[in-house]
Design a protein around this motif. Structure first.
Motif, mmCIF file in Angstrom:
data_model
loop_
_atom_site.group_PDB
_atom_site.id
_atom_site.type_symbol
_atom_site.label_atom_id
_atom_site.label_comp_id
_atom_site.label_asym_id
_atom_site.label_seq_id
_atom_site.Cartn_x
_atom_site.Cartn_y
_atom_site.Cartn_z
ATOM 1 N N THR A 16 1.084 -1.048 -0.412
ATOM 2 C CA THR A 16 -0.114 -0.101 -0.158
ATOM 3 C C THR A 16 0.832 1.055 -0.041
ATOM 4 O O THR A 16 0.334 2.671 -0.486
ATOM 5 N N LEU A 17 1.589 1.134 0.689
ATOM 6 C CA LEU A 17 3.162 1.805 0.631
ATOM 7 C C LEU A 17 2.772 3.014 -0.159
ATOM 8 O O LEU A 17 3.836 3.918 -0.967
ATOM 9 N N ALA A 18 4.076 1.553 -1.357
ATOM 10 C CA ALA A 18 5.071 1.190 -2.344
ATOM 11 C C ALA A 18 3.818 1.992 -3.766
ATOM 12 O O ALA A 18 3.821 2.774 -4.585
ATOM 13 N N GLN A 19 2.168 1.946 -2.940
ATOM 14 C CA GLN A 19 1.811 1.926 -3.936
ATOM 15 C C GLN A 19 1.133 3.439 -3.933
ATOM 16 O O GLN A 19 0.768 4.724 -5.266
ATOM 17 N N ALA A 20 0.872 4.549 -2.674
ATOM 18 C CA ALA A 20 1.063 5.551 -2.445
ATOM 19 C C ALA A 20 2.043 6.119 -2.211
ATOM 20 O O ALA A 20 1.719 7.636 -2.945
ATOM 21 N N GLN A 21 3.646 5.980 -2.847
ATOM 22 C CA GLN A 21 4.696 6.984 -3.039
ATOM 23 C C GLN A 21 4.626 6.572 -4.580
ATOM 24 O O GLN A 21 5.544 7.657 -5.177
ATOM 25 N N PRO A 221 5.969 14.080 -5.484
ATOM 26 C CA PRO A 221 5.523 13.161 -4.721
ATOM 27 C C PRO A 221 4.224 13.135 -4.623
ATOM 28 O O PRO A 221 3.935 13.850 -4.279
ATOM 29 N N ALA A 222 4.119 11.654 -4.212
ATOM 30 C CA ALA A 222 2.818 11.429 -3.910
ATOM 31 C C ALA A 222 2.205 11.498 -2.111
ATOM 32 O O ALA A 222 0.883 12.002 -2.745
ATOM 33 N N GLY A 223 2.805 11.809 -1.269
ATOM 34 C CA GLY A 223 2.460 12.365 -0.290
ATOM 35 C C GLY A 223 1.942 13.472 -0.735
ATOM 36 O O GLY A 223 1.137 14.153 0.701
ATOM 37 N N GLY A 224 2.085 14.823 -1.290
ATOM 38 C CA GLY A 224 2.369 15.940 -1.417
ATOM 39 C C GLY A 224 1.856 16.612 -2.785
ATOM 40 O O GLY A 224 1.215 17.314 -3.021
ATOM 41 N N GLY A 225 1.729 15.815 -3.185
ATOM 42 C CA GLY A 225 1.726 15.728 -4.845
ATOM 43 C C GLY A 225 0.143 15.071 -6.111
ATOM 44 O O GLY A 225 0.631 13.800 -5.648
ATOM 45 N N ARG A 226 0.036 15.855 -7.516
ATOM 46 C CA ARG A 226 -1.057 14.777 -8.159
ATOM 47 C C ARG A 226 -0.686 15.448 -9.511
ATOM 48 O O ARG A 226 -0.989 16.566 -9.832
ATOM 49 N N ILE A 227 -1.501 14.136 -10.312
ATOM 50 C CA ILE A 227 -1.043 15.010 -12.006
ATOM 51 C C ILE A 227 -2.416 14.714 -11.925
ATOM 52 O O ILE A 227 -3.124 13.651 -11.759
ATOM 53 N N VAL A 228 -2.512 16.135 -12.318
ATOM 54 C CA VAL A 228 -4.342 16.528 -12.793
ATOM 55 C C VAL A 228 -4.499 16.470 -14.313
ATOM 56 O O VAL A 228 -4.959 15.688 -14.400
ATOM 57 N N GLN A 229 -3.439 16.555 -15.295
ATOM 58 C CA GLN A 229 -3.222 15.940 -16.477
ATOM 59 C C GLN A 229 -1.475 16.248 -16.985
ATOM 60 O O GLN A 229 -0.767 17.001 -16.775
ATOM 61 N N ALA A 230 -1.353 14.952 -18.340
ATOM 62 C CA ALA A 230 -0.431 15.250 -18.874
ATOM 63 C C ALA A 230 -0.415 15.114 -20.198
ATOM 64 O O ALA A 230 -1.714 13.978 -20.940
ATOM 65 N N ALA A 231 0.563 15.526 -21.395
ATOM 66 C CA ALA A 231 0.761 14.690 -22.738
ATOM 67 C C ALA A 231 1.770 13.916 -22.834
ATOM 68 O O ALA A 231 2.809 14.292 -22.092
ATOM 69 N N ILE A 232 1.479 12.453 -23.678
ATOM 70 C CA ILE A 232 2.868 12.666 -23.852
ATOM 71 C C ILE A 232 3.370 13.067 -24.770
ATOM 72 O O ILE A 232 2.570 13.080 -26.234
ATOM 73 N N ALA A 278 11.220 11.080 -26.089
ATOM 74 C CA ALA A 278 10.109 11.093 -26.041
ATOM 75 C C ALA A 278 9.568 12.079 -24.707
ATOM 76 O O ALA A 278 11.449 12.445 -24.235
ATOM 77 N N GLY A 279 9.073 12.305 -23.938
ATOM 78 C CA GLY A 279 8.605 13.186 -22.710
ATOM 79 C C GLY A 279 7.135 13.729 -22.786
ATOM 80 O O GLY A 279 6.728 12.956 -23.065
ATOM 81 N N ILE A 280 7.341 14.207 -21.279
ATOM 82 C CA ILE A 280 5.747 13.971 -20.764
ATOM 83 C C ILE A 280 5.655 15.513 -20.104
ATOM 84 O O ILE A 280 6.660 16.082 -19.990
ATOM 85 N N ILE A 281 4.656 16.263 -20.472
ATOM 86 C CA ILE A 281 4.407 17.492 -20.032
ATOM 87 C C ILE A 281 3.326 16.981 -19.534
ATOM 88 O O ILE A 281 2.204 17.156 -19.563
ATOM 89 N N ALA A 282 3.543 17.575 -17.967
ATOM 90 C CA ALA A 282 2.416 17.469 -16.601
ATOM 91 C C ALA A 282 1.903 18.624 -16.040
ATOM 92 O O ALA A 282 2.728 19.784 -15.746
ATOM 93 N N ASP A 283 0.477 18.553 -16.090
ATOM 94 C CA ASP A 283 0.256 19.658 -14.885
ATOM 95 C C ASP A 283 -0.165 19.225 -13.584
ATOM 96 O O ASP A 283 -0.858 18.267 -13.982
ATOM 97 N N ALA A 284 0.884 19.250 -12.291
ATOM 98 C CA ALA A 284 0.858 19.071 -11.207
ATOM 99 C C ALA A 284 0.003 19.770 -9.828
ATOM 100 O O ALA A 284 0.002 21.092 -10.529
ATOM 101 N N GLN A 285 -0.468 19.941 -9.143
ATOM 102 C CA GLN A 285 -0.472 20.126 -7.546
ATOM 103 C C GLN A 285 0.109 20.001 -7.048
ATOM 104 O O GLN A 285 0.310 18.562 -6.258
ATOM 105 N N VAL A 286 1.064 20.615 -6.512
ATOM 106 C CA VAL A 286 2.470 20.060 -5.968
ATOM 107 C C VAL A 286 2.027 20.244 -3.877
ATOM 108 O O VAL A 286 2.430 22.101 -4.409
ATOM 109 N N ASN A 287 1.970 19.594 -2.983
ATOM 110 C CA ASN A 287 1.544 20.560 -1.973
ATOM 111 C C ASN A 287 0.151 21.743 -1.780
ATOM 112 O O ASN A 287 1.136 23.207 -1.634
ATOM 113 N N ASN A 288 0.037 21.821 -2.279
ATOM 114 C CA ASN A 288 -1.005 22.827 -3.194
ATOM 115 C C ASN A 288 -0.458 23.467 -3.698
ATOM 116 O O ASN A 288 -1.771 25.573 -3.536
#
Length: 378
Positions: A16-21, A221-232, A278-288
């Motif tokens: 569970t911890l590994a998934q959360a990270q 980091p999963a503890g304080g961040g989430r990926i909202v949207q992304a493009a390859i 290749a690459g990823i451009i991501a919109d993220a929310q990190v620590n609010n």
């Protein structure tokens, strides 16, 4: 027995911890459904992804105009073109509550675009397919088990057109839908569904994408961040003046051939960062705080470090006067490759928007996003 039970609990806890990270978990789930062949399409942005749960977490009590405007990638995802009419209306027409979905992913240009509706499990995917069959979808013959449709391929039916309906749209085009593991695949025609039903090897299996994902995971980091949207993204994004077919003419996974071709193209294109696979451009929310993360895959970390410095310099030169943000970067090793990872983070969020990602997409739409321009040097 007690020792066995304790060991089992510890193993479960560690899993569970590994998934959360891992902040890229939902994105990886989506990429596992998409054939790797998509990476050979000569487009600057090859695949679009939106994490429904990450976006809804920004505004649990209901969406606002700022939250809606944040979904810049929704314009390339067919069912989300209806979301502006409101989530309740959308849910009614989609035959599923919006908040119960996991993600959307899409690739291709209309009318050949393909969308993946990600759900939490196989049972949820089967339930949505069953709900569609109770409406106006029927089974389609032709050797693809489970394929259903609500009309004829690539044919408009204006009597059923509705901009509020994600399965029809304002032109009344039919949808062909195929359950695939924990997702439903939506397309405008049955052609290609047999190949889509067997996605292995998938985009997630690509080494160059895996390197970019690893860099993204470190930056968010999963503890304080989430990926909202992304493009390859492909090197086509950084070589606007070059024939896209020349950029992606190598077979998937042939990094040696790709490196030689990209180096030759870079030397003829002037100033810029080292050519990436290749690459990823991501919109993220990190620590609010709203953030944009750019993660590019390279052959080694020495080149990746050059790219980090080049991207940082290009951002300060081209974007610093447009949006206020802090820029940081690093090289992240991954198996035999390495990712150049640059994060651009704004101030603590006052609303659900991301002004940094909005500016990136505005520049991209105007063909004026030069931060990732490929060249011989900065």
């Amino acid at each position: 027995m007690r020792l066995k039970a304790l060991a089992l609990c510890l193993m479960t806890g560690f899993t569970t911890l590994a998934q959360a990270q891992d902040s890229t978990q939902t994105l990886q789930q989506a990429l596992k459904q998409v054939p790797e062949q998509v990476l050979t399409v000569p487009e600057a942005m090859q695949l679009y992804f939106i994490d429904v749960q990450a976006w809804r977490a920004l505004e649990p009590s209901g969406s606002t105009p700022d939250g809606m405007r944040r979904l810049a990638l929704a314009q390339w995802i067919r069912p989300l073109q209806s979301v502006g009419y409101g989530l309740d209306q959308w849910s009614t027409n989609a035959k599923i509550p919006f908040d119960t979905l996991s993600y959307f992913a899409a690739f291709g240009q209309a009318p050949g675009d393909v969308t993946y509706w990600g759900l939490k499990d196989k049972q949820s995917a089967a339930k949505l397919a069953a709900s569609l069959k109770q409406a106006d979808f029927t089974e389609v013959g032709g050797g693809v088990p489970g394929l259903i449709a609500n009309g004829e391929a690539n044919k408009m039916d204006m009597t059923k057109a509705s901009g509020r309906d994600p399965w029809r749209g304002d032109m009344g085009k039919a949808s062909f839908v195929l359950p695939l593991d924990t997702a439903l695949v939506q397309a405008s025609a049955p052609s290609g569904m047999a190949a889509l039903a067997k996605p292995a090897p998938s985009v997630a299996d690509s080494g160059i994408v895996a390197a970019a994902l690893n860099g993204l995971k470190v930056a968010v980091p999963a503890g304080g961040g989430r990926i909202v949207q992304a493009a390859i993204i492909s090197p086509v994004l950084g070589l606007a003046a070059v024939d896209p077919v020349k950029v992606l003419s190598s077979a998937p996974g042939d990094t040696d051939s790709a490196a030689r071709k990209l180096k030759a193209l870079a030397e003829s294109s002037g100033r810029g960062i080292p050519p990436y696979f290749a690459g990823i451009i991501a919109d993220a929310q990190v620590n609010n705080a709203p953030s944009v993360v750019m993660s590019l895959s390279y052959a080694d970390c020495a080149i990746a470090k050059q790219a980090v410095e080049g991207i940082g310099a290009a951002w300060k030169q081209d974007m610093a006067g447009v949006v206020t943000a802090e820029v940081s970067g690093r090289a992240v090793p991954s198996d035999k490759l390495c990712a150049a990872v640059v994060s651009v983070t704004g101030a603590k969020a006052e609303n659900a928007g991301n002004p940094i990602f909005s500016q990136v997409m505005n520049r991209y739409m105007q063909r004026d996003f030069s931060v990732l321009q490929i060249g011989a040097s900065r």
